[in-house]
Design a protein around this motif. Structure first.
Motif, PDB file in Angstrom:
ATOM      1  N   ARG A 208       0.852  -1.180   0.000  1.00 28.48           N
ATOM      2  CA  ARG A 208       0.000   0.000   0.000  1.00 28.48           C
ATOM      3  C   ARG A 208       0.894   1.238   0.000  1.00 28.48           C
ATOM      4  N   CYS A 209       0.587   2.149  -0.901  1.00 31.60           N
ATOM      5  CA  CYS A 209       1.394   3.353  -1.071  1.00 31.60           C
ATOM      6  C   CYS A 209       1.295   4.235   0.184  1.00 31.60           C
ATOM      7  N   ALA A 210       2.456   4.659   0.690  1.00 31.62           N
ATOM      8  CA  ALA A 210       2.468   5.510   1.885  1.00 31.62           C
ATOM      9  C   ALA A 210       2.047   6.938   1.552  1.00 31.62           C
TER      10      ALA A 210
ATOM     11  N   MET B  31       7.180   0.712  -7.476  1.00 33.74           N
ATOM     12  CA  MET B  31       6.746   2.110  -7.460  1.00 33.74           C
ATOM     13  C   MET B  31       5.223   2.184  -7.552  1.00 33.74           C
ATOM     14  N   CYS B  32       4.630   3.228  -6.965  1.00 31.94           N
ATOM     15  CA  CYS B  32       3.187   3.426  -7.080  1.00 31.94           C
ATOM     16  C   CYS B  32       2.873   4.052  -8.430  1.00 31.94           C
ATOM     17  N   ALA B  33       2.140   3.313  -9.261  1.00 30.19           N
ATOM     18  CA  ALA B  33       1.817   3.825 -10.595  1.00 30.19           C
ATOM     19  C   ALA B  33       0.790   4.956 -10.526  1.00 30.19           C
ATOM     20  N   GLN B  34       0.129   5.111  -9.367  1.00 32.34           N
ATOM     21  CA  GLN B  34      -0.852   6.184  -9.217  1.00 32.34           C
ATOM     22  C   GLN B  34      -0.176   7.531  -8.989  1.00 32.34           C
ATOM     23  N   CYS B  35       0.888   7.542  -8.152  1.00 28.19           N
ATOM     24  CA  CYS B  35       1.463   8.834  -7.759  1.00 28.19           C
ATOM     25  C   CYS B  35       2.979   8.895  -7.895  1.00 28.19           C
ATOM     26  N   GLY B  36       3.618   7.776  -8.222  1.00 29.53           N
ATOM     27  CA  GLY B  36       5.062   7.804  -8.424  1.00 29.53           C
ATOM     28  C   GLY B  36       5.885   7.626  -7.161  1.00 29.53           C
TER      29      GLY B  36
HETATM   30 ZN   LIG Z   1       0.757   6.362  -4.525  1.00 32.96          ZN
END
Ligand SMILES: [Zn+2]
Lengths: 139, 387
Positions: A33-35, A47-52
């Motif tokens: 889960r992206c922090a 890497m989070c593809a939603q926000c980088g």
């Molecule tokens: Zn993210």
């Protein structure tokens, strides 16, 4: 069961995949889960593809979800599954939104229904590897 | 419109099962290349670009055997069955940019007598789409091969839109019917009824045996050059009016797509039609990469021949058969002609536009579309027209 008794393909315990299956061995289903933006993801990515963001943690899943789709493999197309056919590889969508390929264990292939509620169980197929599988609930 | 790249040569071998081709995979493809050279009226030394299919040979090997002494452009598009049509784009760009004068694109294999599909799967995971992702998250559950991956999408489509087995059968039947008009089709002489289709054994629900492409030996090839050079050749060139390729997202994992039916074609099709200045309803025929029946239905939707969810109704009532509004796979396709990795679809499109298809000719065919599909849904599309 010793390693040599289990002939089916197993995940390679490397990198993030090793961490994912390591939690399963402890009886925990966790996803990244992206922090930064809190987006859940599967399969494991750097890497989070939603926000980088490259900041993330392994967060516990509810282990509950619904059957997204499935097939019934009537003719095994891999020698290791020859004795299993017919069997039903399935895709489950967890409450967190991520989907994973799995197997539904407590109903016959003919009873599979899209959107049926399911919950995770853990199948220790070897001393090293535990596969998350799902059982249909509310039957 | 005068400067589009053109297809100036096509070639193919006999397509077969049974005893097999009796040739190596390379020899088989070289035979198709020689046929394409003869068709174009070119000498091998004039070929200075080669684009082999992924994992089926090297440009160096083709050049050394054929005698292409002036090779200066070599590339492979890693999109599985979408590669031949995607190679049309790269080959066209190469000749227009002056990177090569004539680009040869071969494809072919001993798909029957060599490594049959069921046997290749347990081998190298590195050659499977998704690579380590498939190994670590699909294979442990027995999700090991293309019909199983795509069946997941087909099942979901049936659930959401009411698509039926009979509609998938209509696709298989259309391809089989067309194969009866094609002497080189492996299923020529083998009629099929809807009852035969429904009675065929289940492979991976909802795919029956007759939803699945053939495993065959055979090769095909094409040659691409500029419109200017094409004018100096004897044959009638076929123009590449619009061509595009695309990937689904994510391309390396098939289950976590926001839109599960989104494929590379979803991106590529609008671009190809825009470049051509044409729309789906302008097409006289469609040669659709038919690895499995549902993928035909899905590509008809994503190409824009009908709306999402309407593919089932679209393929009914003979609409995709010769004489219908949109004849699909007039050669019989991968389902009933042969599995030549989609290169046979390009060959058929060229023949239709040249008016060489005899009993299966689409009357007055002037413009048509050909698609490719590979790996976890990579897509490619070309709109071809008469010169
Ligand atoms: Zn993210």
């Amino acid at each position: 069961m010793s390693n040599s008794d289990y002939k089916k393909p197993l995940p390679a315990l490397e990198g993030l995949t090793q961490e994912f299956y390591g939690f399963c061995r402890e009886g925990e289903l966790r996803f990244q889960r992206c922090a930064s933006c809190q987006a859940w993801r599967h399969v494991p990515r750097e890497m989070c593809a939603q926000c980088g963001s490259m900041d993330w943690s392994w967060e516990a899943s509810s282990g509950r979800g619904k059957l997204f789709t499935w097939t019934v493999a009537a003719r095994p197309l891999h020698a290791a599954f020859a004795d299993d056919a017919p069997y039903a590889p399935a895709v489950v969508e967890l409450d967190e939104g991520v989907r994973l390929v799995t197997e539904i264990v407590n109903c016959k292939p003919v009873d599979l229904e899209i959107d049926a509620p399911v919950e995770v169980i853990f199948d220790a197929v070897t001393p090293e590897i535990t596969l998350p599988k799902f059982r249909r609930t509310g039957l | 419109m005068a400067n589009e790249a053109c297809i100036v040569g096509i070639g193919e071998t006999k397509y077969c099962r049974g005893e097999g081709s009796g040739m190596s995979q390379l020899a088989l493809q070289l035979s198709a290349c020689s046929a394409a050279l003869a068709d174009a009226g070119l000498k091998a030394r004039q070929i200075d670009g080669i684009m082999p299919f992924p994992n089926l040979g090297s440009a160096e090997g083709f050049a050394a055997n054929l005698g292409c002494e002036n090779l200066r452009f070599a590339a492979t598009i890693n999109m599985g069955g979408a590669a031949p049509v995607a190679s049309l784009q790269a080959a066209g760009a190469a000749v227009k940019a002056g990177a090569a004068d004539y680009v040869l694109v071969p494809a072919g294999w001993n798909g029957y007598s060599g490594r049959r599909a069921a046997q290749t799967l347990s081998e190298q995971v590195s050659s499977i789409p998704g690579g380590a992702i498939a190994r670590d998250f699909y294979f442990p559950y027995g999700l090991t091969s293309p019909p199983q991956w795509y069946a997941l999408m087909a099942r979901r489509h049936m659930h959401l839109y009411g698509t039926t087995a009979e509609q998938l059968g209509a696709i298989a039947l259309a391809m089989r019917k067309h194969a009866q008009l094609n002497p080189n089709a492996v299923m020529n002489g083998k009629d099929m009824s809807l009852d035969d289709y429904m009675a065929s054994p289940m492979i991976t629900d909802p795919y029956r045996l007759f939803d699945c492409c053939l495993e065959t030996d055979g090769a095909a090839a094409m040659i691409v050059t500029t419109a200017e050079r094409a004018r100096d050749l004897a044959g009638s060139p076929v123009r590449i009016l619009g061509v595009a390729a695309g990937q689904p997202y994510p391309a390396d994992e098939i289950t976590n797509r926001k839109d599960i039916f989104m494929t590379g074609l979803t991106i590529a099709a609008p671009q190809a039609f825009k470049k051509a200045g044409l729309k789906p309803s302008d097409m006289d025929f469609a040669q659709i990469y038919d690895c499995f029946t549902f993928e035909v239905l899905q590509q008809l939707e994503e190409t824009g021949f009908c709306e999402r969810g309407e593919g089932g109704a679209f393929v009914e009532d003979g609409r995709i058969e010769l004489g219908g509004a949109l004849p699909v796979n007039t050669h019989g396709g991968l389902l009933s002609e042969a599995h030549v990795l989609g290169m046979n679809h390009i060959v058929e499109a060229v023949r239709q536009l040249r008016g060489e298809c005899g009993a299966r000719q689409v009357k007055d065919a002037e413009v048509g579309v050909v698609t490719g599909w590979g790996d976890f849904g990579d897509g490619s599309i070309a709109i071809l027209g008469t010169a």
